[in-house]
Design a protein around this motif. Structure first.
Motif, PDB file in Angstrom:
ATOM      1  N   ASP A 139       1.595  -6.503  -2.084  1.00 32.37           N
ATOM      2  CA  ASP A 139       2.442  -6.420  -3.289  1.00 32.37           C
ATOM      3  C   ASP A 139       3.898  -6.085  -2.994  1.00 32.37           C
ATOM      4  O   ASP A 139       4.535  -5.320  -3.731  1.00 32.37           O
ATOM      5  CB  ASP A 139       1.868  -5.392  -4.267  1.00 32.37           C
ATOM      6  CG  ASP A 139       0.853  -6.030  -5.208  1.00 32.37           C
ATOM      7  OD1 ASP A 139       0.758  -7.269  -5.224  1.00 32.37           O
ATOM      8  OD2 ASP A 139       0.171  -5.299  -5.930  1.00 32.37           O
ATOM      9  N   SER A 157       1.946 -12.226 -10.501  1.00 33.53           N
ATOM     10  CA  SER A 157       0.988 -11.128 -10.440  1.00 33.53           C
ATOM     11  C   SER A 157      -0.405 -11.590 -10.837  1.00 33.53           C
ATOM     12  O   SER A 157      -0.579 -12.301 -11.823  1.00 33.53           O
ATOM     13  CB  SER A 157       1.452  -9.998 -11.375  1.00 33.53           C
ATOM     14  OG  SER A 157       0.473  -8.999 -11.490  1.00 33.53           O
ATOM     15  N   ARG A 158      -1.427 -11.217 -10.044  1.00 38.37           N
ATOM     16  CA  ARG A 158      -2.841 -11.496 -10.284  1.00 38.37           C
ATOM     17  C   ARG A 158      -3.208 -12.964 -10.052  1.00 38.37           C
ATOM     18  O   ARG A 158      -4.154 -13.480 -10.641  1.00 38.37           O
ATOM     19  CB  ARG A 158      -3.271 -11.085 -11.699  1.00 38.37           C
ATOM     20  CG  ARG A 158      -2.857  -9.695 -12.130  1.00 38.37           C
ATOM     21  CD  ARG A 158      -3.371  -8.633 -11.194  1.00 38.37           C
ATOM     22  NE  ARG A 158      -4.809  -8.440 -11.303  1.00 38.37           N
ATOM     23  CZ  ARG A 158      -5.509  -7.540 -10.608  1.00 38.37           C
ATOM     24  NH1 ARG A 158      -4.888  -6.802  -9.705  1.00 38.37           N
ATOM     25  NH2 ARG A 158      -6.805  -7.426 -10.773  1.00 38.37           N
ATOM     26  N   SER A 159      -2.501 -13.624  -9.155  1.00 40.06           N
ATOM     27  CA  SER A 159      -2.818 -15.024  -8.852  1.00 40.06           C
ATOM     28  C   SER A 159      -3.745 -15.166  -7.651  1.00 40.06           C
ATOM     29  O   SER A 159      -4.099 -16.286  -7.261  1.00 40.06           O
ATOM     30  CB  SER A 159      -1.534 -15.829  -8.610  1.00 40.06           C
ATOM     31  OG  SER A 159      -0.760 -15.262  -7.557  1.00 40.06           O
ATOM     32  N   THR A 162      -3.639 -10.820  -3.001  1.00 39.40           N
ATOM     33  CA  THR A 162      -4.241  -9.721  -2.231  1.00 39.40           C
ATOM     34  C   THR A 162      -5.595 -10.097  -1.625  1.00 39.40           C
ATOM     35  O   THR A 162      -5.797  -9.915  -0.418  1.00 39.40           O
ATOM     36  CB  THR A 162      -4.375  -8.460  -3.097  1.00 39.40           C
ATOM     37  OG1 THR A 162      -3.054  -8.002  -3.463  1.00 39.40           O
ATOM     38  CG2 THR A 162      -5.080  -7.346  -2.328  1.00 39.40           C
ATOM     39  N   LEU A 212      -5.292 -16.968 -15.854  1.00 44.06           N
ATOM     40  CA  LEU A 212      -4.471 -15.799 -15.547  1.00 44.06           C
ATOM     41  C   LEU A 212      -4.483 -14.830 -16.723  1.00 44.06           C
ATOM     42  O   LEU A 212      -4.566 -13.605 -16.531  1.00 44.06           O
ATOM     43  CB  LEU A 212      -3.038 -16.247 -15.244  1.00 44.06           C
ATOM     44  CG  LEU A 212      -2.037 -15.135 -14.909  1.00 44.06           C
ATOM     45  CD1 LEU A 212      -2.448 -14.386 -13.649  1.00 44.06           C
ATOM     46  CD2 LEU A 212      -0.630 -15.724 -14.746  1.00 44.06           C
ATOM     47  N   ILE A 215      -7.693 -12.825 -16.637  1.00 44.03           N
ATOM     48  CA  ILE A 215      -7.686 -11.844 -15.550  1.00 44.03           C
ATOM     49  C   ILE A 215      -6.806 -10.652 -15.907  1.00 44.03           C
ATOM     50  O   ILE A 215      -7.182  -9.490 -15.704  1.00 44.03           O
ATOM     51  CB  ILE A 215      -7.180 -12.497 -14.240  1.00 44.03           C
ATOM     52  CG1 ILE A 215      -8.193 -13.547 -13.754  1.00 44.03           C
ATOM     53  CG2 ILE A 215      -6.943 -11.446 -13.150  1.00 44.03           C
ATOM     54  CD1 ILE A 215      -7.695 -14.383 -12.599  1.00 44.03           C
ATOM     55  N   ARG A 216      -5.634 -10.924 -16.449  1.00 45.67           N
ATOM     56  CA  ARG A 216      -4.723  -9.836 -16.812  1.00 45.67           C
ATOM     57  C   ARG A 216      -5.248  -9.018 -17.989  1.00 45.67           C
ATOM     58  O   ARG A 216      -5.000  -7.815 -18.076  1.00 45.67           O
ATOM     59  CB  ARG A 216      -3.330 -10.402 -17.127  1.00 45.67           C
ATOM     60  CG  ARG A 216      -2.569 -10.901 -15.899  1.00 45.67           C
ATOM     61  CD  ARG A 216      -1.156 -11.317 -16.267  1.00 45.67           C
ATOM     62  NE  ARG A 216      -0.368 -11.693 -15.101  1.00 45.67           N
ATOM     63  CZ  ARG A 216       0.914 -12.041 -15.150  1.00 45.67           C
ATOM     64  NH1 ARG A 216       1.552 -12.074 -16.325  1.00 45.67           N
ATOM     65  NH2 ARG A 216       1.570 -12.364 -14.038  1.00 45.67           N
ATOM     66  N   ARG A 219      -7.241  -6.198 -16.933  1.00 48.08           N
ATOM     67  CA  ARG A 219      -6.477  -5.092 -16.348  1.00 48.08           C
ATOM     68  C   ARG A 219      -5.682  -4.336 -17.406  1.00 48.08           C
ATOM     69  O   ARG A 219      -5.676  -3.110 -17.414  1.00 48.08           O
ATOM     70  CB  ARG A 219      -5.526  -5.643 -15.274  1.00 48.08           C
ATOM     71  CG  ARG A 219      -4.834  -4.567 -14.462  1.00 48.08           C
ATOM     72  CD  ARG A 219      -3.923  -5.171 -13.422  1.00 48.08           C
ATOM     73  NE  ARG A 219      -3.376  -4.149 -12.543  1.00 48.08           N
ATOM     74  CZ  ARG A 219      -2.434  -4.376 -11.635  1.00 48.08           C
ATOM     75  NH1 ARG A 219      -1.953  -5.581 -11.474  1.00 48.08           N
ATOM     76  NH2 ARG A 219      -1.987  -3.399 -10.881  1.00 48.08           N
ATOM     77  N   ALA A 226      -0.201  -9.381 -20.325  1.00 49.56           N
ATOM     78  CA  ALA A 226      -1.401 -10.212 -20.274  1.00 49.56           C
ATOM     79  C   ALA A 226      -1.379 -11.386 -21.258  1.00 49.56           C
ATOM     80  O   ALA A 226      -2.266 -12.235 -21.223  1.00 49.56           O
ATOM     81  CB  ALA A 226      -2.634  -9.357 -20.555  1.00 49.56           C
ATOM     82  N   CYS A 231       2.047 -15.468 -19.482  1.00 44.98           N
ATOM     83  CA  CYS A 231       1.378 -16.091 -18.336  1.00 44.98           C
ATOM     84  C   CYS A 231       1.859 -17.529 -18.149  1.00 44.98           C
ATOM     85  O   CYS A 231       2.152 -17.962 -17.029  1.00 44.98           O
ATOM     86  CB  CYS A 231      -0.139 -16.071 -18.532  1.00 44.98           C
ATOM     87  SG  CYS A 231      -0.879 -14.426 -18.437  1.00 44.98           S
TER      88      CYS A 231
END
Length: 271
Positions: A139, A157-159, A162, A212, A215-216, A219, A226, A231
Protein backbone atom coordinates in the motif's frame (compact mmCIF):
# COMPACT_ATOMS: atom_id res chain seq x y z
CA UNK A 1 -29.74 -24.98 -5.48
CA UNK A 2 -27.60 -23.03 -3.03
CA UNK A 3 -26.18 -19.98 -4.82
CA UNK A 4 -23.68 -19.02 -2.15
CA UNK A 5 -21.17 -21.39 -0.57
CA UNK A 6 -18.26 -21.02 1.81
CA UNK A 7 -14.96 -22.53 0.69
CA UNK A 8 -11.96 -23.19 2.92
CA UNK A 9 -8.38 -23.70 1.77
CA UNK A 10 -6.64 -25.59 4.57
CA UNK A 11 -3.04 -26.73 4.95
CA UNK A 12 -0.40 -27.65 7.49
CA UNK A 13 1.93 -25.27 5.62
CA UNK A 14 1.37 -22.14 3.49
CA UNK A 15 -1.80 -23.39 1.78
CA UNK A 16 -0.65 -22.36 -1.69
CA UNK A 17 -1.14 -25.84 -3.14
CA UNK A 18 -4.64 -26.19 -1.65
CA UNK A 19 -5.62 -22.74 -2.89
CA UNK A 20 -4.21 -23.21 -6.40
CA UNK A 21 -5.79 -26.61 -7.04
CA UNK A 22 -9.00 -25.86 -5.16
CA UNK A 23 -9.64 -22.59 -6.93
CA UNK A 24 -9.02 -24.24 -10.30
CA UNK A 25 -11.82 -26.66 -9.48
CA UNK A 26 -14.43 -24.22 -8.15
CA UNK A 27 -13.76 -21.80 -11.02
CA UNK A 28 -15.82 -24.20 -13.13
CA UNK A 29 -18.89 -23.26 -11.07
CA UNK A 30 -18.38 -19.53 -10.47
CA UNK A 31 -20.85 -18.49 -13.16
CA UNK A 32 -23.77 -19.85 -11.14
CA UNK A 33 -22.51 -19.97 -7.54
CA UNK A 34 -20.85 -17.25 -5.48
CA UNK A 35 -18.02 -18.58 -3.33
CA UNK A 36 -16.73 -16.99 -0.16
CA UNK A 37 -13.10 -18.03 0.29
CA UNK A 38 -11.46 -18.48 3.70
CA UNK A 39 -7.76 -19.30 3.98
CA UNK A 40 -6.49 -21.37 6.89
CA UNK A 41 -2.75 -22.10 6.56
CA UNK A 42 -0.54 -23.67 9.25
CA UNK A 43 -3.19 -25.93 10.78
CA UNK A 44 -0.38 -28.08 12.13
CA UNK A 45 -1.61 -29.22 15.57
CA UNK A 46 -4.50 -31.31 16.84
CA UNK A 47 -5.73 -28.32 18.84
CA UNK A 48 -5.88 -26.10 15.75
CA UNK A 49 -7.63 -28.85 13.79
CA UNK A 50 -10.30 -29.30 16.47
CA UNK A 51 -10.91 -25.55 16.62
CA UNK A 52 -11.26 -25.39 12.86
CA UNK A 53 -13.60 -28.40 12.81
CA UNK A 54 -15.91 -26.54 15.22
CA UNK A 55 -15.79 -23.57 12.87
CA UNK A 56 -16.88 -25.81 9.98
CA UNK A 57 -19.86 -26.99 12.05
CA UNK A 58 -20.84 -23.41 12.89
CA UNK A 59 -20.61 -22.30 9.25
CA UNK A 60 -22.74 -25.26 8.13
CA UNK A 61 -25.42 -24.31 10.64
CA UNK A 62 -25.26 -20.62 9.73
CA UNK A 63 -25.29 -21.09 5.95
CA UNK A 64 -27.67 -24.03 5.80
CA UNK A 65 -25.07 -25.79 3.66
CA UNK A 66 -21.84 -27.44 4.73
CA UNK A 67 -18.61 -25.65 3.77
CA UNK A 68 -16.41 -27.04 1.01
CA UNK A 69 -12.89 -27.75 2.26
CA UNK A 70 -9.87 -28.15 -0.01
CA UNK A 71 -7.01 -29.45 2.08
CA UNK A 72 -3.41 -30.63 1.88
CA UNK A 73 -3.00 -32.32 5.26
CA UNK A 74 -0.19 -34.86 5.61
CA UNK A 75 -0.74 -35.73 9.29
CA UNK A 76 -3.35 -38.49 9.64
CA UNK A 77 -4.74 -37.35 13.01
CA UNK A 78 -5.46 -33.75 11.99
CA UNK A 79 -6.93 -34.95 8.72
CA UNK A 80 -9.38 -37.30 10.50
CA UNK A 81 -10.52 -34.52 12.84
CA UNK A 82 -11.41 -32.26 9.91
CA UNK A 83 -13.05 -35.05 7.90
CA UNK A 84 -15.43 -35.89 10.75
CA UNK A 85 -16.83 -32.35 10.93
CA UNK A 86 -19.84 -31.14 8.94
CA UNK A 87 -18.10 -30.29 5.68
CA UNK A 88 -17.34 -31.60 2.21
CA UNK A 89 -13.70 -32.51 2.82
CA UNK A 90 -11.56 -32.87 -0.30
CA UNK A 91 -8.05 -34.04 0.52
CA UNK A 92 -6.01 -33.08 -2.54
CA UNK A 93 -2.98 -35.18 -1.61
CA UNK A 94 -5.13 -38.34 -1.68
CA UNK A 95 -5.86 -37.80 -5.35
CA UNK A 96 -2.21 -37.73 -6.40
CA UNK A 97 0.03 -39.32 -3.75
CA UNK A 98 -1.40 -42.86 -3.83
CA UNK A 99 -1.10 -43.42 -7.61
CA UNK A 100 2.35 -41.80 -7.60
CA UNK A 101 3.47 -44.05 -4.77
CA UNK A 102 2.24 -47.14 -6.62
CA UNK A 103 3.94 -46.08 -9.83
CA UNK A 104 7.26 -45.22 -8.17
CA UNK A 105 7.24 -48.19 -5.83
CA UNK A 106 8.14 -46.16 -2.74
CA UNK A 107 6.17 -44.62 0.11
CA UNK A 108 5.82 -40.81 0.42
CA UNK A 109 7.92 -39.03 3.06
CA UNK A 110 4.94 -37.70 5.02
CA UNK A 111 6.82 -34.45 5.69
CA UNK A 112 5.06 -31.10 5.47
CA UNK A 113 6.16 -28.00 3.57
CA UNK A 114 8.37 -29.75 1.02
CA UNK A 115 6.66 -28.25 -2.03
CA UNK A 116 7.61 -24.72 -0.96
CA UNK A 117 11.09 -25.31 0.45
CA UNK A 118 9.89 -24.87 4.02
CA UNK A 119 12.48 -27.33 5.32
CA UNK A 120 15.41 -25.94 3.36
CA UNK A 121 17.26 -23.50 5.61
CA UNK A 122 18.73 -21.11 3.04
CA UNK A 123 15.73 -21.20 0.72
CA UNK A 124 13.39 -20.70 3.64
CA UNK A 125 15.26 -17.62 4.89
CA UNK A 126 15.39 -16.15 1.38
CA UNK A 127 11.68 -16.70 0.90
CA UNK A 128 10.86 -15.13 4.27
CA UNK A 129 12.89 -12.06 3.29
CA UNK A 130 10.94 -11.80 0.04
CA UNK A 131 7.60 -12.17 1.83
CA UNK A 132 8.66 -9.55 4.37
CA UNK A 133 9.55 -7.21 1.49
CA UNK A 134 6.02 -7.56 0.11
CA UNK A 135 4.50 -6.79 3.51
CA UNK A 136 6.77 -3.83 4.28
CA UNK A 137 6.16 -2.35 0.82
CA UNK A 138 2.39 -2.85 0.87
CA UNK A 139 0.00 0.00 0.00
CA UNK A 140 2.77 2.47 -0.86
CA UNK A 141 4.22 2.31 2.66
CA UNK A 142 7.81 2.66 1.41
CA UNK A 143 8.38 4.69 -1.76
CA UNK A 144 12.16 4.55 -1.33
CA UNK A 145 12.51 0.78 -1.84
CA UNK A 146 11.11 0.47 -5.35
CA UNK A 147 14.60 0.10 -6.81
CA UNK A 148 14.81 -3.25 -4.98
CA UNK A 149 11.49 -4.55 -6.32
CA UNK A 150 11.12 -6.98 -9.21
CA UNK A 151 7.64 -5.66 -9.88
CA UNK A 152 5.46 -2.80 -8.62
CA UNK A 153 1.70 -3.28 -8.67
CA UNK A 154 -0.46 -0.20 -9.14
CA UNK A 155 -4.22 0.20 -9.13
CA UNK A 156 -7.26 1.53 -7.32
CA UNK A 157 -7.83 0.56 -3.71
CA UNK A 158 -9.08 -3.06 -3.28
CA UNK A 159 -8.28 -4.15 -6.84
CA UNK A 160 -6.23 -7.15 -5.70
CA UNK A 161 -2.73 -5.70 -5.37
CA UNK A 162 -1.85 -7.04 -1.91
CA UNK A 163 -2.88 -10.69 -2.44
CA UNK A 164 -1.14 -10.68 -5.83
CA UNK A 165 2.08 -9.36 -4.27
CA UNK A 166 1.98 -11.95 -1.49
CA UNK A 167 1.25 -14.74 -3.96
CA UNK A 168 4.18 -13.65 -6.13
CA UNK A 169 6.43 -13.63 -3.07
CA UNK A 170 5.28 -16.93 -1.62
CA UNK A 171 4.87 -18.94 -4.79
CA UNK A 172 7.44 -17.48 -7.18
CA UNK A 173 10.00 -15.83 -4.90
CA UNK A 174 9.43 -12.44 -6.56
CA UNK A 175 10.00 -9.17 -4.71
CA UNK A 176 6.73 -7.33 -5.21
CA UNK A 177 5.69 -3.88 -3.98
CA UNK A 178 2.36 -2.16 -4.53
CA UNK A 179 0.91 1.33 -4.62
CA UNK A 180 -2.80 2.28 -4.35
CA UNK A 181 -3.83 5.32 -6.36
CA UNK A 182 -4.92 7.96 -3.86
CA UNK A 183 -7.52 10.76 -3.97
CA UNK A 184 -4.62 13.19 -4.52
CA UNK A 185 -3.44 11.17 -7.53
CA UNK A 186 -6.94 11.28 -9.02
CA UNK A 187 -7.29 14.99 -8.30
CA UNK A 188 -3.98 15.69 -10.05
CA UNK A 189 -4.79 13.07 -12.70
CA UNK A 190 -1.20 11.92 -12.46
CA UNK A 191 0.79 8.84 -11.48
CA UNK A 192 3.48 9.85 -8.96
CA UNK A 193 6.97 10.44 -10.36
CA UNK A 194 8.37 8.03 -7.76
CA UNK A 195 6.54 5.29 -9.66
CA UNK A 196 7.10 6.51 -13.20
CA UNK A 197 10.87 6.45 -12.78
CA UNK A 198 10.44 2.68 -12.37
CA UNK A 199 7.99 2.42 -15.27
CA UNK A 200 9.60 -0.78 -16.57
CA UNK A 201 8.57 -2.51 -13.32
CA UNK A 202 4.96 -1.26 -13.23
CA UNK A 203 2.03 -3.63 -13.69
CA UNK A 204 -1.46 -2.19 -13.33
CA UNK A 205 -4.51 -4.01 -12.00
CA UNK A 206 -8.04 -3.07 -12.93
CA UNK A 207 -11.40 -4.44 -11.83
CA UNK A 208 -15.04 -4.22 -12.87
CA UNK A 209 -16.67 -1.31 -10.95
CA UNK A 210 -19.69 -3.31 -9.69
CA UNK A 211 -17.37 -5.98 -8.30
CA UNK A 212 -15.16 -3.30 -6.72
CA UNK A 213 -18.31 -1.78 -5.21
CA UNK A 214 -19.21 -5.10 -3.56
CA UNK A 215 -15.70 -5.58 -2.19
CA UNK A 216 -15.52 -2.08 -0.75
CA UNK A 217 -19.01 -2.40 0.74
CA UNK A 218 -17.73 -5.30 2.82
CA UNK A 219 -14.99 -3.07 4.20
CA UNK A 220 -16.87 0.24 4.59
CA UNK A 221 -20.62 -0.35 4.19
CA UNK A 222 -22.61 2.63 2.94
CA UNK A 223 -19.58 4.90 2.57
CA UNK A 224 -18.81 7.26 -0.29
CA UNK A 225 -15.57 5.30 -0.75
CA UNK A 226 -17.62 2.19 -1.53
CA UNK A 227 -20.25 3.85 -3.73
CA UNK A 228 -20.65 2.55 -7.28
CA UNK A 229 -20.29 6.11 -8.59
CA UNK A 230 -16.85 6.54 -7.02
CA UNK A 231 -15.74 3.03 -8.00
CA UNK A 232 -16.73 3.68 -11.61
CA UNK A 233 -14.99 7.06 -11.67
CA UNK A 234 -11.75 5.77 -10.14
CA UNK A 235 -11.53 2.72 -12.41
CA UNK A 236 -12.17 4.82 -15.52
CA UNK A 237 -9.63 7.49 -14.57
CA UNK A 238 -7.03 4.93 -13.55
CA UNK A 239 -7.31 3.17 -16.92
CA UNK A 240 -6.82 6.48 -18.69
CA UNK A 241 -3.60 7.07 -16.73
CA UNK A 242 -2.34 3.55 -17.41
CA UNK A 243 -2.96 3.91 -21.15
CA UNK A 244 -1.28 7.30 -21.22
CA UNK A 245 1.96 5.75 -19.95
CA UNK A 246 1.53 2.45 -21.81
CA UNK A 247 1.49 0.42 -18.57
CA UNK A 248 0.55 -3.25 -18.82
CA UNK A 249 -2.95 -3.79 -17.38
CA UNK A 250 -4.38 -7.04 -15.99
CA UNK A 251 -8.04 -7.48 -15.05
CA UNK A 252 -8.68 -9.17 -11.69
CA UNK A 253 -12.39 -9.41 -12.49
CA UNK A 254 -11.90 -12.09 -15.11
CA UNK A 255 -8.61 -13.57 -13.94
CA UNK A 256 -7.80 -15.21 -10.60
CA UNK A 257 -4.89 -14.17 -8.39
CA UNK A 258 -3.10 -17.34 -9.50
CA UNK A 259 -3.55 -16.51 -13.19
CA UNK A 260 -2.51 -12.88 -12.78
CA UNK A 261 0.55 -13.87 -10.74
CA UNK A 262 1.58 -16.56 -13.22
CA UNK A 263 1.42 -14.10 -16.12
CA UNK A 264 3.48 -11.55 -14.20
CA UNK A 265 6.06 -14.16 -13.17
CA UNK A 266 6.40 -15.35 -16.77
CA UNK A 267 6.92 -11.78 -17.99
CA UNK A 268 9.56 -11.08 -15.34
CA UNK A 269 11.49 -14.24 -16.12
CA UNK A 270 11.49 -13.50 -19.84
CA UNK A 271 13.04 -10.05 -19.42
Amino acid sequence: MTRQRTVYYVSESTGITAETLGHSLISQFEQTIEFKAIYMPFINTVEKARKLAKQFDMVAKRDGARPIVFATMVEYETRVILKRSNCLYIELFDTFIAPLSRELGVNPSGKTGLSHGMLNGDSYEDRMDIINFAMVNDDGARLDKYDQADVIMIGVSRSGKTPTCLYLAMHFGIKAANYPLTPDDFEQNKIPDSLLKHKDKLVALTIDPPRLNRIREERRPGSEYASLKRCTSEVRQALQMFRKHNIWVLDTTTHSIEEVSSRIAKAIRSR
